[in-house]
Design a protein around this motif. Structure first.
Motif, PDB file in Angstrom:
ATOM      1  N   PRO A   1     -19.453  -8.848   2.944  1.00  0.00           N
ATOM      2  CA  PRO A   1     -20.374  -8.379   1.543  1.00  0.00           C
ATOM      3  C   PRO A   1     -20.645  -6.801   1.525  1.00  0.00           C
ATOM      4  CG  PRO A   1     -21.850  -9.213   3.085  1.00  0.00           C
ATOM      5  CD  PRO A   1     -20.435  -9.360   3.751  1.00  0.00           C
ATOM      6  N   PRO A   2     -21.060  -6.416   0.411  1.00  0.00           N
ATOM      7  CA  PRO A   2     -21.671  -5.127   0.391  1.00  0.00           C
ATOM      8  C   PRO A   2     -22.655  -4.662   1.150  1.00  0.00           C
ATOM      9  CG  PRO A   2     -21.340  -6.000  -1.901  1.00  0.00           C
ATOM     10  CD  PRO A   2     -21.193  -7.047  -0.887  1.00  0.00           C
ATOM     11  N   SER A   3     -22.954  -3.582   1.590  1.00  0.00           N
ATOM     12  CA  SER A   3     -23.847  -3.031   2.608  1.00  0.00           C
ATOM     13  C   SER A   3     -24.153  -1.461   2.268  1.00  0.00           C
ATOM     14  CB  SER A   3     -23.463  -3.257   3.874  1.00  0.00           C
ATOM     15  OG  SER A   3     -22.572  -2.658   4.278  1.00  0.00           O
ATOM     16  N   LYS A   4     -25.326  -0.988   2.600  1.00  0.00           N
ATOM     17  CA  LYS A   4     -25.596   0.559   2.495  1.00  0.00           C
ATOM     18  C   LYS A   4     -24.267   1.206   3.261  1.00  0.00           C
ATOM     19  CE  LYS A   4     -28.913   4.056   3.102  1.00  0.00           C
ATOM     20  NZ  LYS A   4     -27.873   4.994   3.612  1.00  0.00           N
ATOM     21  N   GLU A   5     -24.179   0.763   4.327  1.00  0.00           N
ATOM     22  CA  GLU A   5     -23.097   1.476   4.905  1.00  0.00           C
ATOM     23  C   GLU A   5     -21.841   1.585   4.368  1.00  0.00           C
ATOM     24  OE1 GLU A   5     -26.451   0.270   7.402  1.00  0.00           O
ATOM     25  OE2 GLU A   5     -25.031  -1.065   6.330  1.00  0.00           O
ATOM     26  N   ARG A   6     -21.497   0.433   3.826  1.00  0.00           N
ATOM     27  CA  ARG A   6     -20.155   0.480   3.144  1.00  0.00           C
ATOM     28  C   ARG A   6     -20.217   1.312   1.723  1.00  0.00           C
ATOM     29  NH1 ARG A   6     -17.287  -4.986   1.982  1.00  0.00           N
ATOM     30  NH2 ARG A   6     -15.390  -3.637   1.834  1.00  0.00           N
ATOM     31  N   VAL A   7     -21.198   1.341   1.079  1.00  0.00           N
ATOM     32  CA  VAL A   7     -21.360   2.167   0.071  1.00  0.00           C
ATOM     33  C   VAL A   7     -21.367   3.629   0.288  1.00  0.00           C
ATOM     34  CG1 VAL A   7     -23.138   2.950  -1.655  1.00  0.00           C
ATOM     35  CG2 VAL A   7     -22.874   0.625  -1.282  1.00  0.00           C
ATOM     36  N   ASP A   8     -21.909   3.942   1.419  1.00  0.00           N
ATOM     37  CA  ASP A   8     -22.060   5.673   2.102  1.00  0.00           C
ATOM     38  C   ASP A   8     -20.405   5.755   2.308  1.00  0.00           C
ATOM     39  OD1 ASP A   8     -24.807   5.738   1.748  1.00  0.00           O
ATOM     40  OD2 ASP A   8     -25.211   5.286   3.998  1.00  0.00           O
ATOM     41  N   THR A   9     -19.653   4.829   2.874  1.00  0.00           N
ATOM     42  CA  THR A   9     -18.334   5.281   3.146  1.00  0.00           C
ATOM     43  C   THR A   9     -17.381   5.333   1.760  1.00  0.00           C
ATOM     44  OG1 THR A   9     -18.628   3.923   5.099  1.00  0.00           O
ATOM     45  CG2 THR A   9     -16.203   4.384   4.261  1.00  0.00           C
ATOM     46  N   TRP A  10     -17.850   4.793   0.957  1.00  0.00           N
ATOM     47  CA  TRP A  10     -17.211   4.812  -0.483  1.00  0.00           C
ATOM     48  C   TRP A  10     -17.300   6.077  -0.960  1.00  0.00           C
ATOM     49  CZ3 TRP A  10     -19.623  -0.315  -2.672  1.00  0.00           C
ATOM     50  CH2 TRP A  10     -19.095  -1.376  -1.911  1.00  0.00           C
ATOM     51  N   ILE A  11     -18.456   6.327  -0.975  1.00  0.00           N
ATOM     52  CA  ILE A  11     -18.971   7.868  -1.627  1.00  0.00           C
ATOM     53  C   ILE A  11     -18.677   8.849  -0.933  1.00  0.00           C
ATOM     54  CG2 ILE A  11     -20.872   9.223  -2.273  1.00  0.00           C
ATOM     55  CD1 ILE A  11     -22.384   6.678  -3.170  1.00  0.00           C
ATOM     56  N   ARG A  12     -18.632   8.918   0.435  1.00  0.00           N
ATOM     57  CA  ARG A  12     -17.894   9.807   1.383  1.00  0.00           C
ATOM     58  C   ARG A  12     -16.480  10.163   1.124  1.00  0.00           C
ATOM     59  NH1 ARG A  12     -21.607   8.011   5.449  1.00  0.00           N
ATOM     60  NH2 ARG A  12     -19.627   6.875   6.385  1.00  0.00           N
ATOM     61  N   ALA A  13     -15.762   9.109   0.807  1.00  0.00           N
ATOM     62  CA  ALA A  13     -14.401   9.344   0.406  1.00  0.00           C
ATOM     63  C   ALA A  13     -14.211  10.483  -0.608  1.00  0.00           C
ATOM     64  CB  ALA A  13     -13.668   8.103  -0.068  1.00  0.00           C
TER      65      ALA A  13
ATOM     66  N   GLN B   1       0.941  -1.201   0.027  1.00  0.00           N
ATOM     67  CA  GLN B   1       0.012  -0.077   0.031  1.00  0.00           C
ATOM     68  C   GLN B   1       0.808   1.331   0.095  1.00  0.00           C
ATOM     69  OE1 GLN B   1      -3.237   0.754  -0.229  1.00  0.00           O
ATOM     70  NE2 GLN B   1      -2.802   3.144  -0.084  1.00  0.00           N
ATOM     71  N   PRO B   2       0.577   2.177  -0.967  1.00  0.00           N
ATOM     72  CA  PRO B   2       1.228   3.502  -0.815  1.00  0.00           C
ATOM     73  C   PRO B   2       0.634   4.427   0.091  1.00  0.00           C
ATOM     74  CG  PRO B   2      -0.129   3.256  -2.798  1.00  0.00           C
ATOM     75  CD  PRO B   2      -0.440   2.030  -2.025  1.00  0.00           C
ATOM     76  N   ASP B   3       1.703   5.434   0.206  1.00  0.00           N
ATOM     77  CA  ASP B   3       1.050   6.699   1.132  1.00  0.00           C
ATOM     78  C   ASP B   3       0.371   7.531   0.230  1.00  0.00           C
ATOM     79  OD1 ASP B   3       1.068   8.112   3.626  1.00  0.00           O
ATOM     80  OD2 ASP B   3       2.682   9.192   3.049  1.00  0.00           O
ATOM     81  N   LYS B   4      -0.578   7.187  -0.642  1.00  0.00           N
ATOM     82  CA  LYS B   4      -1.287   7.859  -1.676  1.00  0.00           C
ATOM     83  C   LYS B   4      -2.734   7.346  -1.054  1.00  0.00           C
ATOM     84  CE  LYS B   4       0.290  10.467  -3.879  1.00  0.00           C
ATOM     85  NZ  LYS B   4       0.645  12.047  -3.691  1.00  0.00           N
ATOM     86  N   VAL B   5      -3.541   8.208  -0.556  1.00  0.00           N
ATOM     87  CA  VAL B   5      -4.873   7.536  -0.246  1.00  0.00           C
ATOM     88  C   VAL B   5      -6.118   8.653  -0.676  1.00  0.00           C
ATOM     89  CG1 VAL B   5      -6.481   7.224   1.670  1.00  0.00           C
ATOM     90  CG2 VAL B   5      -3.881   6.830   1.956  1.00  0.00           C
ATOM     91  N   ASN B   6      -7.023   7.645  -1.307  1.00  0.00           N
ATOM     92  CA  ASN B   6      -8.476   8.290  -1.704  1.00  0.00           C
ATOM     93  C   ASN B   6      -8.176   9.500  -3.035  1.00  0.00           C
ATOM     94  OD1 ASN B   6     -10.040   6.848  -0.273  1.00  0.00           O
ATOM     95  ND2 ASN B   6      -9.735   8.187   1.624  1.00  0.00           N
ATOM     96  N   GLN B   7      -7.394   9.112  -3.602  1.00  0.00           N
ATOM     97  CA  GLN B   7      -7.075  10.142  -4.915  1.00  0.00           C
ATOM     98  C   GLN B   7      -6.703   9.407  -6.189  1.00  0.00           C
ATOM     99  OE1 GLN B   7      -3.150  12.087  -4.762  1.00  0.00           O
ATOM    100  NE2 GLN B   7      -3.221  11.447  -2.591  1.00  0.00           N
ATOM    101  N   ILE B   8      -6.840  10.109  -7.266  1.00  0.00           N
ATOM    102  CA  ILE B   8      -6.377   9.762  -8.466  1.00  0.00           C
ATOM    103  C   ILE B   8      -5.153  10.716  -8.837  1.00  0.00           C
ATOM    104  CG2 ILE B   8      -7.088   9.752 -11.042  1.00  0.00           C
ATOM    105  CD1 ILE B   8     -10.150   9.428 -10.175  1.00  0.00           C
ATOM    106  N   TYR B   9      -4.294  10.023  -9.173  1.00  0.00           N
ATOM    107  CA  TYR B   9      -2.971  10.613  -9.369  1.00  0.00           C
ATOM    108  C   TYR B   9      -2.098  10.144 -10.464  1.00  0.00           C
ATOM    109  CZ  TYR B   9      -0.511   6.990  -6.558  1.00  0.00           C
ATOM    110  OH  TYR B   9       0.017   5.744  -6.300  1.00  0.00           O
ATOM    111  N   TRP B  10      -0.912  11.136 -10.827  1.00  0.00           N
ATOM    112  CA  TRP B  10       0.229  10.529 -11.716  1.00  0.00           C
ATOM    113  C   TRP B  10       1.294  10.215 -11.010  1.00  0.00           C
ATOM    114  CZ3 TRP B  10      -1.282  10.186 -16.588  1.00  0.00           C
ATOM    115  CH2 TRP B  10      -2.717  11.102 -17.095  1.00  0.00           C
TER     116      TRP B  10
END
Length: 366
Positions: A266-278, A201-210
């Motif tokens: 498995p997926p759940s509403k709570e997990r989906v909410d976390t993904w989008i909040r990122a 895992q890199p030290d690059k979190v929750n981003q799209i990057y070059w």
């Protein structure tokens, strides 16, 4: 065991700094205005021979998706009227014509696209290149992979997370200069991460990057420039990462959310909410949210979840955002990259105008 030892055991030290920076960026960012859009991509490390079963088991795993996925997908539509689009990142070392033909049926029906996954060890750029070239040739024979001019264009997920020789023990790769090699052979984006708690895992979190700096160095993906409106780098691949966060678990617990969908988680509403909040987005375009999650969907227990109750819970939760006024777009890795590139070029309007912006669909999709 001390707290520090426990943190190191989970490899939190590799990414906590940028997670902190991410939280600060989120807190300071202005609230997006106008219509909000979700680009949702489910990227599957699709391994029919997981744990090395016989040919019969591998075929049964592929047949399960071939038979059941269209039924699930038919139940859901996004804001564009499209069904879920699955990203089958298929391991080159597991190639069988039967598997790629079955996946071609799903791709031709508009239910996804095949991209490249590869497990390898002890290689150099010179020994890895022919493996990748053979994989590209074989996949293309079944109509998979995009073409631009005379070159295959493709997205990549590294087996065992070990992109660019990222593990401290040197296992499962060997190629320090893997990023330039992938780009040279036509790879436009890597979607390996997040890998936490894996040490790659890199030290690059929750981003799209070059990636930046000397890309021939081991773990060159550790350094990068956030993708932003007005800046594009044509001489390297793009790193598209998925959500990585601490989230609530039950009433008082905390879990590590890394976007991995399994039969046991498995997926759940709570997990989906976390993904989008990122809130992963191209800097300067916060109203376009990118959600890339991953799975090993060929495994029986995971397949049963994704093709059954878990998959339905996930798509129902995503559909809930549509009812709240968001626009949901089911996309493949290629389409996600294209929308990201359009954002960097300052394009406006609906993201669905840019699904084929730079990289065209593979022949099997036509």
């Amino acid at each position: 065991m001390s707290v520090l030892d426990r943190l190191r055991e989970k490899n939190l030290h590799t990414w906590l700094r940028d997670y902190g920076r991410h939280l600060v960026r989120k807190a300071r960012a202005p609230r997006p205005t106008g219509t909000r859009h979700i680009m949702f991509a489910l990227c599957d490390h699709y391994e029919p021979f997981w744990r090395k079963p016989g040919e019969e088991v591998g075929r049964a795993r592929v047949d399960a998706w071939h038979e059941q996925y269209p039924k699930l997908a038919n139940e859901f539509r996004d804001s564009d009227g499209r069904p879920p689009r699955h990203g089958f990142f298929f391991p080159g070392e597991e190639y069988r014509a039967y598997f790629l033909d079955k996946l071609a049926d799903l791709c031709h029906a508009g239910l996804g696209e095949v991209e490249v996954h590869l497990h390898h060890d002890g290689d150099t750029a010179e020994t890895l290149a022919p493996q990748l070239e053979e994989t590209l040739k074989l996949f293309a024979e079944h109509g998979h992979l995009s073409r631009v001019g005379n070159q295959y264009r493709w997205a990549f997920i590294h087996g065992n997370w070990c992109l660019a020789n990222g593990r401290p023990d040197g296992k499962w790769c060997g190629v320090d200069d893997e990023l330039p090699l992938l780009h040279k052979l036509g790879c436009y984006a890597d979607l390996t991460f997040p890998a936490a708690p894996d040490p790659s895992q890199p030290d690059k979190v929750n981003q799209i990057y070059w990636p930046t700096g000397d890309l021939t160095q081991r773990r060159s993906y550790d350094h990068g420039e956030r993708a932003r409106v007005g800046t594009v780098h044509e001489d390297r691949l793009l790193m598209i990462t998925g959500p990585l966060a601490f989230a609530r678990k039950g009433r008082s617990g905390i879990r590590l959310e890394n976007g991995a969908l399994t039969g046991d988680d498995p997926p759940s509403k709570e997990r989906v909410d976390t993904w989008i909040r990122a809130g992963i987005h191209i800097e300067g375009k916060p109203e376009w949210t990118f959600v890339k999650v991953h799975t090993h969907g060929a495994i029986e227990k995971t397949a049963a979840s994704l093709l059954g109750a878990g998959g339905r819970a996930m798509h129902e939760a995503l559909r809930g955002y549509m009812r709240e006024g968001w626009k949901l777009h089911y996309v493949t890795a290629r389409e996600m990259f294209n929308v990201a590139r359009a954002a960097m070029d300052g394009q406006t309007g609906d993201p669905n105008e840019y699904f084929d912006y730079v990289i065209p669909p593979p022949p099997i999709a036509s």
